[in-house]
Design a protein around this motif. Structure first.
Motif, PDB file in Angstrom:
ATOM      1  N   ILE A 172       8.637  -9.744  -2.535  1.00  0.00           N
ATOM      2  CA  ILE A 172       9.173  -8.557  -1.875  1.00  0.00           C
ATOM      3  C   ILE A 172       8.825  -7.359  -2.744  1.00  0.00           C
ATOM      4  O   ILE A 172       9.126  -7.350  -3.950  1.00  0.00           O
ATOM      5  CB  ILE A 172      10.689  -8.654  -1.692  1.00  0.00           C
ATOM      6  N   THR A 173       8.179  -6.376  -2.176  1.00  0.00           N
ATOM      7  CA  THR A 173       7.735  -5.223  -2.962  1.00  0.00           C
ATOM      8  C   THR A 173       8.290  -3.938  -2.370  1.00  0.00           C
ATOM      9  O   THR A 173       8.529  -3.827  -1.173  1.00  0.00           O
ATOM     10  CB  THR A 173       6.200  -5.126  -2.997  1.00  0.00           C
ATOM     11  N   PHE A 174       8.507  -2.967  -3.228  1.00  0.00           N
ATOM     12  CA  PHE A 174       8.804  -1.614  -2.796  1.00  0.00           C
ATOM     13  C   PHE A 174       8.306  -0.655  -3.869  1.00  0.00           C
ATOM     14  O   PHE A 174       8.170  -1.005  -5.036  1.00  0.00           O
ATOM     15  CB  PHE A 174      10.300  -1.412  -2.498  1.00  0.00           C
ATOM     16  N   GLY A 175       7.962   0.544  -3.460  1.00  0.00           N
ATOM     17  CA  GLY A 175       7.420   1.478  -4.423  1.00  0.00           C
ATOM     18  C   GLY A 175       6.967   2.765  -3.766  1.00  0.00           C
ATOM     19  O   GLY A 175       7.345   3.083  -2.638  1.00  0.00           O
ATOM     20  N   ILE A 176       6.129   3.491  -4.493  1.00  0.00           N
ATOM     21  CA  ILE A 176       5.631   4.786  -4.060  1.00  0.00           C
ATOM     22  C   ILE A 176       4.174   4.876  -4.466  1.00  0.00           C
ATOM     23  O   ILE A 176       3.804   4.486  -5.578  1.00  0.00           O
ATOM     24  CB  ILE A 176       6.407   5.942  -4.718  1.00  0.00           C
ATOM     25  N   THR A 177       3.322   5.371  -3.573  1.00  0.00           N
ATOM     26  CA  THR A 177       1.933   5.623  -3.930  1.00  0.00           C
ATOM     27  C   THR A 177       1.552   7.026  -3.487  1.00  0.00           C
ATOM     28  O   THR A 177       2.079   7.569  -2.528  1.00  0.00           O
ATOM     29  CB  THR A 177       0.987   4.627  -3.238  1.00  0.00           C
ATOM     30  N   ARG A 178       0.632   7.627  -4.214  1.00  0.00           N
ATOM     31  CA  ARG A 178       0.157   8.953  -3.844  1.00  0.00           C
ATOM     32  C   ARG A 178      -1.203   9.191  -4.477  1.00  0.00           C
ATOM     33  O   ARG A 178      -1.438   8.829  -5.631  1.00  0.00           O
ATOM     34  CB  ARG A 178       1.124  10.031  -4.321  1.00  0.00           C
ATOM     35  N   GLN A 179      -2.108   9.763  -3.719  1.00  0.00           N
ATOM     36  CA  GLN A 179      -3.361  10.257  -4.270  1.00  0.00           C
ATOM     37  C   GLN A 179      -3.477  11.721  -3.898  1.00  0.00           C
ATOM     38  O   GLN A 179      -3.047  12.130  -2.829  1.00  0.00           O
ATOM     39  CB  GLN A 179      -4.565   9.488  -3.742  1.00  0.00           C
ATOM     40  N   GLY A 222      -2.476  13.286   4.049  1.00  0.00           N
ATOM     41  CA  GLY A 222      -3.391  13.023   5.148  1.00  0.00           C
ATOM     42  C   GLY A 222      -4.411  11.949   4.816  1.00  0.00           C
ATOM     43  O   GLY A 222      -4.719  11.086   5.651  1.00  0.00           O
ATOM     44  N   GLU A 223      -4.943  11.973   3.596  1.00  0.00           N
ATOM     45  CA  GLU A 223      -5.921  10.962   3.191  1.00  0.00           C
ATOM     46  C   GLU A 223      -5.312   9.566   3.166  1.00  0.00           C
ATOM     47  O   GLU A 223      -5.962   8.584   3.536  1.00  0.00           O
ATOM     48  CB  GLU A 223      -6.496  11.314   1.828  1.00  0.00           C
ATOM     49  N   ASP A 224      -4.053   9.467   2.700  1.00  0.00           N
ATOM     50  CA  ASP A 224      -3.381   8.168   2.687  1.00  0.00           C
ATOM     51  C   ASP A 224      -3.307   7.578   4.084  1.00  0.00           C
ATOM     52  O   ASP A 224      -3.414   6.358   4.274  1.00  0.00           O
ATOM     53  CB  ASP A 224      -1.969   8.316   2.124  1.00  0.00           C
ATOM     54  N   LEU A 225      -3.102   8.443   5.080  1.00  0.00           N
ATOM     55  CA  LEU A 225      -2.977   7.979   6.464  1.00  0.00           C
ATOM     56  C   LEU A 225      -4.329   7.722   7.110  1.00  0.00           C
ATOM     57  O   LEU A 225      -4.528   6.725   7.799  1.00  0.00           O
ATOM     58  CB  LEU A 225      -2.200   9.013   7.285  1.00  0.00           C
ATOM     59  N   ALA A 226      -5.277   8.649   6.907  1.00  0.00           N
ATOM     60  CA  ALA A 226      -6.570   8.566   7.606  1.00  0.00           C
ATOM     61  C   ALA A 226      -7.447   7.440   7.090  1.00  0.00           C
ATOM     62  O   ALA A 226      -8.060   6.692   7.867  1.00  0.00           O
ATOM     63  CB  ALA A 226      -7.303   9.889   7.506  1.00  0.00           C
ATOM     64  N   GLN A 227      -7.598   7.325   5.762  1.00  0.00           N
ATOM     65  CA  GLN A 227      -8.360   6.254   5.103  1.00  0.00           C
ATOM     66  C   GLN A 227      -9.858   6.298   5.369  1.00  0.00           C
ATOM     67  O   GLN A 227     -10.582   5.400   4.944  1.00  0.00           O
ATOM     68  CB  GLN A 227      -7.819   4.881   5.517  1.00  0.00           C
ATOM     69  N   THR A 228     -10.363   7.295   6.091  1.00  0.00           N
ATOM     70  CA  THR A 228     -11.785   7.330   6.438  1.00  0.00           C
ATOM     71  C   THR A 228     -12.558   8.255   5.507  1.00  0.00           C
ATOM     72  O   THR A 228     -12.024   9.270   5.051  1.00  0.00           O
ATOM     73  CB  THR A 228     -11.976   7.802   7.889  1.00  0.00           C
ATOM     74  N   TYR A 241       6.098  13.392  -4.443  1.00  0.00           N
ATOM     75  CA  TYR A 241       5.978  12.175  -5.229  1.00  0.00           C
ATOM     76  C   TYR A 241       5.255  11.065  -4.480  1.00  0.00           C
ATOM     77  O   TYR A 241       4.829  10.079  -5.067  1.00  0.00           O
ATOM     78  CB  TYR A 241       7.373  11.686  -5.614  1.00  0.00           C
ATOM     79  N   GLY A 242       5.127  11.185  -3.170  1.00  0.00           N
ATOM     80  CA  GLY A 242       4.485  10.152  -2.377  1.00  0.00           C
ATOM     81  C   GLY A 242       5.366   9.699  -1.238  1.00  0.00           C
ATOM     82  O   GLY A 242       6.371  10.340  -0.910  1.00  0.00           O
ATOM     83  N   ARG A 243       5.012   8.594  -0.624  1.00  0.00           N
ATOM     84  CA  ARG A 243       5.772   8.038   0.497  1.00  0.00           C
ATOM     85  C   ARG A 243       6.311   6.672   0.101  1.00  0.00           C
ATOM     86  O   ARG A 243       5.546   5.751  -0.182  1.00  0.00           O
ATOM     87  CB  ARG A 243       4.907   7.920   1.739  1.00  0.00           C
ATOM     88  N   PRO A 244       7.640   6.487   0.089  1.00  0.00           N
ATOM     89  CA  PRO A 244       8.220   5.187  -0.276  1.00  0.00           C
ATOM     90  C   PRO A 244       7.893   4.129   0.781  1.00  0.00           C
ATOM     91  O   PRO A 244       7.724   4.422   1.960  1.00  0.00           O
ATOM     92  CB  PRO A 244       9.729   5.466  -0.314  1.00  0.00           C
ATOM     93  N   TYR A 245       7.832   2.882   0.337  1.00  0.00           N
ATOM     94  CA  TYR A 245       7.564   1.768   1.239  1.00  0.00           C
ATOM     95  C   TYR A 245       8.281   0.517   0.752  1.00  0.00           C
ATOM     96  O   TYR A 245       8.686   0.413  -0.410  1.00  0.00           O
ATOM     97  CB  TYR A 245       6.061   1.491   1.352  1.00  0.00           C
ATOM     98  N   VAL A 246       8.434  -0.443   1.642  1.00  0.00           N
ATOM     99  CA  VAL A 246       8.944  -1.764   1.298  1.00  0.00           C
ATOM    100  C   VAL A 246       8.060  -2.780   2.013  1.00  0.00           C
ATOM    101  O   VAL A 246       7.598  -2.543   3.138  1.00  0.00           O
ATOM    102  CB  VAL A 246      10.430  -1.919   1.695  1.00  0.00           C
TER     103      VAL A 246
END
Length: 401
Positions: free
Chosen positions: A393-400, A88-94, A367-372
């Motif tokens: 070109i980047t891809f990876g995973i982030t999580r807090q 939720g924090e990754d999405l909200a950012q506030t 593990y987080g949410r994958p992205y490209v």
């Protein structure tokens, strides 16, 4: 009637793939009301079941994730709750969302609440890994020079992995002593800039009603392929200002004195300041941001000094129930000098960057949410070697969490 509706939610959960539930907005609203009712009646297990169905159907819905985290925490599932809150924090950012999460964790999971964790992995293919000119011959002081394969722009794969942890020791209801530790490892094909950076520190934190700030000393150590490269000591500070439920400002700054283990003339002072305003826009989970940053590299020999001022603006949110997006445009102006045997050489850079990223909600996990993503940069410089156009070109995973 409530039991019948709840049974329908269970049937949907059992007959639909868990990564993507097919529910109408009316069904989501009805289910969410039932979940809140279950929480009010102290039935967190029932609330978790319903909210899990809803979060699978609407993986980008921040409020659903918050209530799911609360229902998990109410059952003592603190690890699961922390990961759900992190999504939720990754999405909200506030700042307001982060503050609500911290309050919920402190009330329901007091043993885990003082911990802060973050982790990330970025893998990229860069057409200009060395940030140099994309041609072999350049002009320096009116004379032609042929660039070697080590200095000209090189395409290549690389990665950066990072992780950090902190613990909040409470000294008053609003004040904390916070030791921190973080590590970052980067490696790139055919590059001499592979390095491991370790950083530790301790800060004083005050969590006020609207501003949450911390400040304290830091130590860092950089190791490359030849061993110990640099050591630094300094001070870092940050502040999160909650303006209202939908907006806030993040400030951060640091000053570090860095000593080079191999060449004393490479000793330098690093200064970094940034401010970022974020605001939730509309009702679909969109978050807009704008910001400014300043950095200064002050070398001991005064002939490699460089400062940069940047501005950026971005927007993130859901494209649909399965995909999220993030776009950002940035521009920076840099001024400084490079080494010349007698006069030095004035350097002026103008860099524009456009970044886009797509994340995959269906693949979200612990593990987080994958992205490209794709980043395009254009640089115009008074130093010929720093004129370039680059694509990464980047891809990876982030999580807090």
């Amino acid at each position: 009637m409530k039991q019948a509706i709840f049974s329908i939610a269970l049937m949907i959960s059992a007959t639909t793939a868990p990564a993507q539930q097919v529910l109408t907005d009316a069904q989501v609203e009805q289910g969410y009301g039932q979940a809140i009712q279950a929480r009010m009646e102290y039935r967190p297990v029932d609330a978790e079941v319903i909210l899990t169905v809803l979060s699978n159907a609407r993986p980008n819905a921040q409020q659903i994730l918050f209530d799911l985290g609360v229902s998990q925490a109410e059952q003592g599932k603190c690890g699961e709750a922390s990961r759900t809150f992190g999504r939720g924090e990754d999405l909200a950012q506030t700042p307001s969302f982060a503050r609500a999460v911290e309050t919920a964790m402190a009330d329901l999971c007091p043993r885990l609440a003082p911990w802060e964790f973050n982790a990330g992995l970025n893998i990229d293919y860069d057409t200009n890994a060395n940030l140099g000119a994309g041609r072999k011959e350049i002009i320096i002081n009116g004379l032609p020079f042929i660039l070697t394969d080590e200095t000209v722009a090189q395409s290549g794969y690389g990665y950066t992995a990072s992780a950090g942890a902190a613990y909040n020791f409470s000294i008053t209801p609003q004040s904390y002593i916070v030791p921190t530790f973080s590590a970052s490892l980067g490696d790139r094909e055919g590059s001499d800039f592979d390095r491991l950076t370790l950083q530790t520190g301790v800060s004083y934190r005050h969590r006020g009603d609207f501003v949450d700030w911390r400040v304290g000393p830091t130590l860092q150590w950089t190791i490359d392929h030849d061993g110990s490269s640099e050591k630094g000591r300094g001070i870092a500070a940050s502040a999160d200002w909650t303006i209202d439920q939908r907006s806030g400002v993040y400030f951060s700054g640091s000053f570090t004195k860095v000593s080079n283990d191999r060449a004393g003339e490479q000793d330098h002072d690093d200064t970094y300041l940034t401010a970022r305003y974020v605001r939730a826009v509309g009702e679909k989970g969109m978050v807009a941001r704008v910001g400014l940053s300043f950095s200064k590299l002050d070398h001991k020999n005064d002939l490699q000094d460089f400062s940069s001022k940047s501005a950026f603006a971005g927007l993130s949110g859901p494209l649909n129930n399965a995909l999220g997006f993030d776009i950002e445009a940035a521009t920076s102006v840099g001024d400084g000098e490079i080494i010349h045997p007698v006069f030095g050489v004035v350097r002026h850079d103008n860099v524009a960057t456009l970044t886009g990223r797509i994340s995959f909600a269906e693949l979200d996990g612990w593990y987080g949410r994958p992205y490209v993503g794709l980043t395009q940069s254009w640089s115009q410089s008074s130093i010929d070697i720093k004129d370039y156009s680059r694509t990464a070109i980047t891809f990876g995973i982030t999580r807090q969490f």
